[in-house]
Design an enzyme around this catalytic site. Structure first.
Site, PDB file in Angstrom:
ATOM      1  N   HIS A 159      -1.144  68.034 -44.228  1.00  0.00           N
ATOM      2  CA  HIS A 159      -0.340  66.809 -45.067  1.00  0.00           C
ATOM      3  C   HIS A 159      -0.769  66.801 -46.225  1.00  0.00           C
ATOM      4  O   HIS A 159      -1.091  66.812 -46.494  1.00  0.00           O
ATOM      5  CB  HIS A 159       0.095  65.520 -43.423  1.00  0.00           C
ATOM      6  CG  HIS A 159       1.197  64.897 -44.149  1.00  0.00           C
ATOM      7  ND1 HIS A 159       0.972  63.952 -44.532  1.00  0.00           N
ATOM      8  CD2 HIS A 159       2.259  64.546 -42.939  1.00  0.00           C
ATOM      9  CE1 HIS A 159       2.069  62.970 -44.052  1.00  0.00           C
ATOM     10  NE2 HIS A 159       2.528  63.430 -43.373  1.00  0.00           N
ATOM     11  N   ASP A 236      -8.219  63.954 -40.206  1.00  0.00           N
ATOM     12  CA  ASP A 236      -7.017  63.848 -40.286  1.00  0.00           C
ATOM     13  C   ASP A 236      -6.625  64.019 -39.163  1.00  0.00           C
ATOM     14  O   ASP A 236      -6.144  65.524 -38.140  1.00  0.00           O
ATOM     15  CB  ASP A 236      -6.336  64.785 -41.283  1.00  0.00           C
ATOM     16  CG  ASP A 236      -4.833  63.571 -40.568  1.00  0.00           C
ATOM     17  OD1 ASP A 236      -4.269  62.576 -39.889  1.00  0.00           O
ATOM     18  OD2 ASP A 236      -3.737  64.349 -41.618  1.00  0.00           O
ATOM     19  N   GLN A 239      -2.315  63.647 -35.841  1.00  0.00           N
ATOM     20  CA  GLN A 239      -1.430  65.036 -34.372  1.00  0.00           C
ATOM     21  C   GLN A 239      -2.416  65.090 -33.612  1.00  0.00           C
ATOM     22  O   GLN A 239      -1.788  66.327 -32.747  1.00  0.00           O
ATOM     23  CB  GLN A 239      -1.250  66.745 -35.922  1.00  0.00           C
ATOM     24  CG  GLN A 239      -0.440  65.324 -36.458  1.00  0.00           C
ATOM     25  CD  GLN A 239       1.647  65.011 -35.656  1.00  0.00           C
ATOM     26  OE1 GLN A 239       1.478  65.340 -34.938  1.00  0.00           O
ATOM     27  NE2 GLN A 239       1.961  64.840 -36.895  1.00  0.00           N
ATOM     28  N   LYS A 262       2.609  57.348 -34.001  1.00  0.00           N
ATOM     29  CA  LYS A 262       2.618  58.588 -33.648  1.00  0.00           C
ATOM     30  C   LYS A 262       1.290  58.642 -32.040  1.00  0.00           C
ATOM     31  O   LYS A 262       1.787  59.562 -31.385  1.00  0.00           O
ATOM     32  CB  LYS A 262       1.376  59.871 -34.131  1.00  0.00           C
ATOM     33  CG  LYS A 262       2.357  60.131 -35.578  1.00  0.00           C
ATOM     34  CD  LYS A 262       1.588  60.485 -36.632  1.00  0.00           C
ATOM     35  CE  LYS A 262       2.136  60.955 -37.746  1.00  0.00           C
ATOM     36  NZ  LYS A 262       3.354  61.340 -38.234  1.00  0.00           N
ATOM     37  N   CYS A 407       6.275  66.808 -45.123  1.00  0.00           N
ATOM     38  CA  CYS A 407       5.237  65.968 -45.934  1.00  0.00           C
ATOM     39  C   CYS A 407       4.208  67.547 -45.934  1.00  0.00           C
ATOM     40  O   CYS A 407       2.953  66.996 -45.861  1.00  0.00           O
ATOM     41  CB  CYS A 407       4.571  64.882 -45.229  1.00  0.00           C
ATOM     42  SG  CYS A 407       5.537  63.521 -45.540  1.00  0.00           S
TER      43      CYS A 407
END
Length: 450
Positions: A159, A236, A239, A262, A407
């Site tokens: 991302h 990261d 997600q 999220k 993104c």
């Protein structure tokens, strides 16, 4: 108000924030789960039921989270860490209790390893700018110093939030950015791993689960190589944390970034987890109130983590709401959530593969894969339909998907597409919604004569 006192606003019932609400559920009933999310009962165009397939961009919020934020503002609103009156003490307790919940949720050994930021982007930038600031800090920050000859390694599927900060860091310091490529089936190409992550690498940062490809990356393999060369590891988890059990000790990373909106929590709040000894050595990112120890006109000293990295009035209500989201996810069970989403994703991949002219960008099976499915549609004339047209027609049917580059423009460039349509699933998604998507794509095809 203590946990035994009552809330006059609720007719004598205990305050939801200070007394807790609900409890663990037995089994996983998605229809029951959906009743916790008021927005999923909405009707949209021509009184059509909403089919929300855009959770990778932002999840919906259960009543429990909405009630927690409202309860904070109605009964406990005050600034934190700075007052001795009742409201200030309650607000501080609620804010710090949220920190405790998040530490437990990701298996952090210590509560002071949880730093609140406004989102994953800010959390990742915090690390990047701390590495810049290390150039003027004491010897304890040596691990964070970068300069010409040093390298930062990322992947091609990042991302922009985990790409642009490292590009900027390299420009500021003279370091070199390297990256791992992507295979044709949407996995990391590890054939040159030892060349990308080498003795010059100071930091490796990569996505746990891709927001555009859905790929779940082999954390253990990348961490093992980083450890061989002594590089720091940033993960990261934007997600992954909302969708699967995550334990930072088991992952063996140094930093983990994720975001509240999220994971059924509010917008405007995210988290950086870092190893305690690293946070203690890191210079601050932002200066101001709350992050200081002693201040004179000539100089300042800084507070211990996590407050060193939380300058100014923090996102108090959002932290309270995120704590409620953690309670909600914990009660459902992250294993159960992951299993449900895996089932929906596998079904979606099976059904979408059969749609004429549809090409999935990313893995086409559900192995090591999350519930973000990006695709392009091709007409009978061999020309790709623009994702914006696809998304607009689906929206007219009440189906909410995401269109664009998500993104992650380098991924689109890698696969030779200007953009994609993305359907993404969460704990409240159903097979019937997948069916509605497939039927909607049939309508799109007929509209364009494919």
């Amino acid at each position: 108000m203590t946990d035994t006192e009552t809330d006059p606003r609720t007719g004598g019932r205990p305050s939801p924030l200070l007394a807790g609400v609900g409890g663990p559920r037995s089994g996983y009933d998605v229809e029951r789960v959906r009743k916790d999310f008021p927005i999923l009962a909405r009707r949209v165009h021509d009184d059509r039921p909403l089919v929300y397939l855009d959770s990778a961009a932002s999840s919906q919020k259960p009543t429990r989270v909405l009630d927690a934020e409202r309860d904070y503002y109605e009964l406990h609103n005050a600034n934190v860490h700075r007052g001795i009156h009742t409201l200030a003490e309650e607000a501080t307790a609620l804010y710090e209790n949220a920190r405790d919940k998040l530490a437990a949720f990701i298996g952090a050994p210590r509560r002071d390893e949880i730093v609140f930021a406004k989102n994953s982007s800010e959390a990742l930038n915090l690390v990047a700018y701390a590495m810049s600031n290390a150039a003027t800090s004491g010897p304890e920050a040596e691990r964070f110093r970068l300069g010409p000859g040093d390298e930062v390694a990322i992947t091609e599927m990042e991302h922009h939030s985990n790409l642009v900060p490292w590009q900027m860091l390299c420009r500021r310091t003279g370091a070199t950015l390297r990256w791992i490529g992507i295979t044709d089936d949407g996995r990391l190409d590890l054939s040159n791993l030892d060349q990308v992550i080498n003795e010059r690498t100071k930091l490796v940062s990569f996505v746990h689960q891709s927001n555009i490809l859905g790929t779940v990356n082999p954390v253990a393999t990348l961490v093992a190589r980083a450890r061989e060369v002594g590089a720091l590891v940033v993960l990261d988890g934007s997600q992954s944390v909302p969708h699967m059990p995550v334990d930072v000790v088991a992952l063996d990373v140094d930093f983990l970034a994720f975001t509240g909106h999220k994971m059924c929590g509010p917008t405007g709040i995210g988290v950086l987890w870092g190893r305690g000894e690293l946070l203690a050595a890191m210079p601050p990112f932002l200066g101001g109130g709350e992050m200081i120890e002693l201040v004179t006109m000539e100089s300042s000293t800084y507070a211990d983590p996590p407050h060193r990295f939380e300058a100014g009035t923090p996102m108090i209500a959002q932290a309270v709401g995120l704590g409620a989201a953690v309670d909600y996810l914990t009660d459902l069970g992250m294993d159960a959530i992951a299993a449900h989403e895996h089932d929906v994703t596998a079904y979606a991949l099976e059904q979408l593969t059969a749609v004429p002219g549809l090409r999935i960008i990313g893995p086409t099976d559900a192995v090591d894969r999350g519930g973000a499915v990006s695709f392009v549609l091709t007409g009978s004339d061999g020309r790709a339909l623009h994702p914006h047209d696809v998304g607009q027609l689906l929206d007219e049917l009440g189906i909410a998907v995401r269109v664009g580059q998500h993104c992650a423009r380098p991924v689109c460039l890698r696969f030779g597409v200007p953009a994609t349509t993305r359907a993404s699933f969460h704990l409240y998604s159903t097979r019937s919604e997948v069916g509605a998507l497939v039927e909607g794509l049939g309508h799109v095809g007929r509209f364009f004569g494919t």
